[in-house]
Design a protein around this motif. Structure first.
Motif, PDB file in Angstrom:
ATOM      1  N   LYS A 160       0.843  -1.207   0.000  1.00 31.63           N
ATOM      2  CA  LYS A 160       0.000   0.000   0.000  1.00 31.63           C
ATOM      3  C   LYS A 160       0.881   1.262   0.000  1.00 31.63           C
ATOM      4  O   LYS A 160       0.633   2.208  -0.753  1.00 31.63           O
ATOM      5  CB  LYS A 160      -0.883  -0.038   1.258  1.00 31.63           C
ATOM      6  N   ASP A 161       1.912   1.240   0.851  1.00 31.04           N
ATOM      7  CA  ASP A 161       2.817   2.401   0.941  1.00 31.04           C
ATOM      8  C   ASP A 161       3.549   2.633  -0.391  1.00 31.04           C
ATOM      9  O   ASP A 161       3.746   3.772  -0.816  1.00 31.04           O
ATOM     10  CB  ASP A 161       3.855   2.186   2.049  1.00 31.04           C
ATOM     11  N   ALA A 164       1.214   4.122  -2.883  1.00 33.39           N
ATOM     12  CA  ALA A 164       0.924   5.527  -2.543  1.00 33.39           C
ATOM     13  C   ALA A 164       2.078   6.441  -2.962  1.00 33.39           C
ATOM     14  O   ALA A 164       1.859   7.544  -3.492  1.00 33.39           O
ATOM     15  CB  ALA A 164       0.654   5.647  -1.049  1.00 33.39           C
TER      16      ALA A 164
END
Ligand code: FNR
Length: 176
Positions: A160-161, A164
């Motif tokens: 997810k990071d 992003a």
């Protein structure tokens, strides 16, 4: 958009290189990530070698940065800073100004997160006038546990990071 990804580690089974490889599959649809593989072949920076007749490997690095819309750097921490090989590559871009205004995101990945390496990298990027994206920095703690034996990112939060930060890079390139 074309992104040049640089891993600050020369280790064959590097976590940082695995993260950079993973980024190539996690990028937004219109983003293509090319991995720079020649960090270890660059000569030690010397102003004596700099200029129009710089070594071929240096010219190649500069060309790869120039032909990219943005840059992704992922680095381990060595002795509280970024590895010398990565700093060396960045030193080669001082006179040519290849990173001036270049949208860029920076990741550190090491057992402790590598925040001091990230800080040292950001200071150098400031000197080079790179355009670090808003939301474009990330420290990955306990990094080796986040990548499996095949070099895939095995941790949902890290996936997810990474997504992003790549989206932050896309926004910086779009001028948002
Ligand atoms: C390290 N490592 C390290 N880690 C850290 O958090 N702070 C530090 O100052 C150092 N210093 C350091 C020096 C040297 C010589 C080595 C070999 C290692 C650990 C290092 O950041 C960690 O092993 C990373 O995971 C290596 O990244 P790659 O090669 O797996 O991408």
């Amino acid at each position: 958009m074309r992104i040049l990804a640089i891993s600050g580690s020369l280790r064959i089974s590097s976590t940082n290189t695995s993260l950079v490889r993973a980024a190539t599959t996690l990028a937004p649809e219109n983003m293509h990530i090319m991995i720079y593989t020649e960090l270890g072949t660059l000569p030690p920076f010397s102003p004596e070698l700099d200029g129009d007749d710089a070594p071929a490997s240096v010219k190649e690095l500069r060309a790869q940065i120039q032909s990219s819309d943005g840059v992704l750097i992922c680095t381990p921490e060595y002795a509280y800073g970024m590895p010398g090989s990565l700093k060396n590559a960045l030193d080669w871009t001082v006179s040519s100004g290849d990173l001036h205004g270049k949208p860029l995101v920076a990741i550190s990945a090491s057992p402790g997160g590598g925040e001091r390496a990230l800080a040292s990298l950001l200071l150098t990027l400031q000197a080079l006038n790179a355009k670090v994206a808003e939301g474009g920095t990330l420290s990955i703690f306990n990094a080796r546990a986040k990548v499996d034996a095949h070099g895939n990112v095995a941790d949902e939060a890290t996936v997810k990071d990474l997504k992003a930060i790549l989206e932050a890079l896309a926004r910086a390139i779009a001028g948002e």
